[in-house]
Design an enzyme around this catalytic site. Sequence first.
Site, short mmCIF file in Angstrom:
data_model
loop_
_atom_site.label_atom_id
_atom_site.label_comp_id
_atom_site.label_asym_id
_atom_site.label_seq_id
_atom_site.Cartn_x
_atom_site.Cartn_y
_atom_site.Cartn_z
N ARG A 163 6.43 -1.16 -12.77
CA ARG A 163 6.19 0.02 -11.91
C ARG A 163 7.46 0.86 -11.75
NH1 ARG A 163 1.93 -2.08 -12.65
NH2 ARG A 163 0.15 -2.18 -11.21
N SER A 241 -2.60 -0.24 -4.89
CA SER A 241 -1.62 -1.20 -4.34
C SER A 241 -0.53 -0.41 -3.61
CB SER A 241 -0.95 -1.98 -5.46
OG SER A 241 -1.88 -2.74 -6.16
N GLU A 337 5.23 0.81 -3.36
CA GLU A 337 4.99 1.33 -4.71
C GLU A 337 4.59 2.81 -4.58
OE1 GLU A 337 1.57 1.60 -7.56
OE2 GLU A 337 1.75 -0.56 -7.27
#
Length: 342
Positions: A163, A241, A337
Site C-alpha cells: 500500500r 480497509s 491507509e
Amino acid sequence: MILTNHQLQTLNTFGIAVSAQYFVSIETKETLLQLIATEAFQTAPHLVLGGGSNVLFTENFKGYILHNQLKGITILDHSTESVLVKAMSGENWHSFVEYCIEHNWGGVENLSLIPGTVGAAPIQNIGAYGVEVKDVIQTVEAIDLRTGIHRQFTAKECAFGYRESIFKTQYKNQYFITAVTFRLQPQPQQFELSYAAMRETLQSTNYMGEGCLNVRAVSEAVCHIRRTKLPDPTVLGNGGSFFKNPEVDSTFFAQLQQQYPTIPHYPISPQKIKIPAAWLIEQCGWKGKRVGNAGTHQNHALVLVNYGGATGSEIAAVASLIQASVVQKFNIHIQSEVNIIG
Ligand code: EPU
C-alpha cells in the site's frame, strides 16, 4: 471551467458533506496544463480526486480539487507472450478489470471490484487476494503539477511497497497521474488462488475442475467474497480497509503469540510477521461498534463506516480511538491507509 464552493458529498465514498473552494473537471491534459500555468493554482493547495474511495475529508477543502476524468484504453502491443494495454487514469478501475476479462487477459482478475480509478491504483499499490497492482504495472505516466512537465516512471521508479509508492512519499501531491500501462497475460492458464476463500468459492460453483478455470470465474469469485464481507459504499459510506495491516518483528510476535495463541499472522520474511489489523481491532471490542454516526462495520472490523450524516472529523475521531485501543492492548501502532484531508 472552474466551479466554486462545489459540493463533494457524492464524490467521496464516505459520503462526507464538504465543499471544494475550487473544483475543476480534468477531461483533457490541455485543461490541466492551462491550469498549472496560472499563478492562482501555483499558490493554492490542490488535491487530485479520482473515485474518492480512499479519502476522508474532515473540513471544506481550501484550494483546488482536480477531478480526474481522463478516459480511454489503448492496446499498445499484443503478442503470444503478453499484452501491453494503456488505460487513462480517470477510467473506473473495475470497468478496466471488466475490459481485461472480456478480452480474456490475465493479471487483474483478483483485483476485481476495488473501488476507485486506474490512476489511483499505483499510488497506494492496490492489492487483494494475493495480487498487488505492481505485479502488472509496466509504466506510469504523470504530469508534474509544479512545472507541467510530463514524466514516465518505470515500475521500479515507482518504489512500490505494501500500500505504498513514491506517489505517497517523496512525490506526495506533486504529480497528476495521466495513464498507466499494464503488462497482462493473453491466454492465462495459471491463477493466484492462495486464499482459501477463493478456492472454496470456486469449488462451490464447480469451477475448480480441469479446464474450467478462467479469468471470468476467478473475478466472479472475488466479487462474491467482497460483496459478502465488505459494505457497498453506495449503500453505506466507507473507504474500504481504513488501516494497513501492521508488520511486527518476529521476537515481538513470539511474545504476543504466547499471550494470544490463536492470533492470525502471515510471515513476510524471517524477521517480519504481518498481523491482520481487523483481528487486533476486533479483540479491542470495536467490531460493529458505533460512536454517534461513525463506527466500524459489523462484518469487518477494519472498515470504518458512516452510518449516516457523520462528519469526517467524527470518523477520524473514531479512527484515533481505535488506534489508541490497539496501542494500549497490544503495543502496536496501526497506520491509516485512507488519506485523511484537513
Ligand atoms: N478478521 C477479524 N475480524 C474481522 C475481519 C477479519 O479478526 O472483522 C481477521 C480474520 O482472521 C481474517 C483476517 O483478519 O482471516 C484477514 O481478513 P481479510 O481476509 O478480510 O483481509 P484483510 O487483511 O482485513 C486485506 C486488504 C483488503 C483486501 C483483503 C483480501 C489491507 C489493509 N486490506 O484485508 O484490501 O481486499 O486483504 O486480500 O491490506 C483495502 O485495501 O481497502 C482492502 C479492502
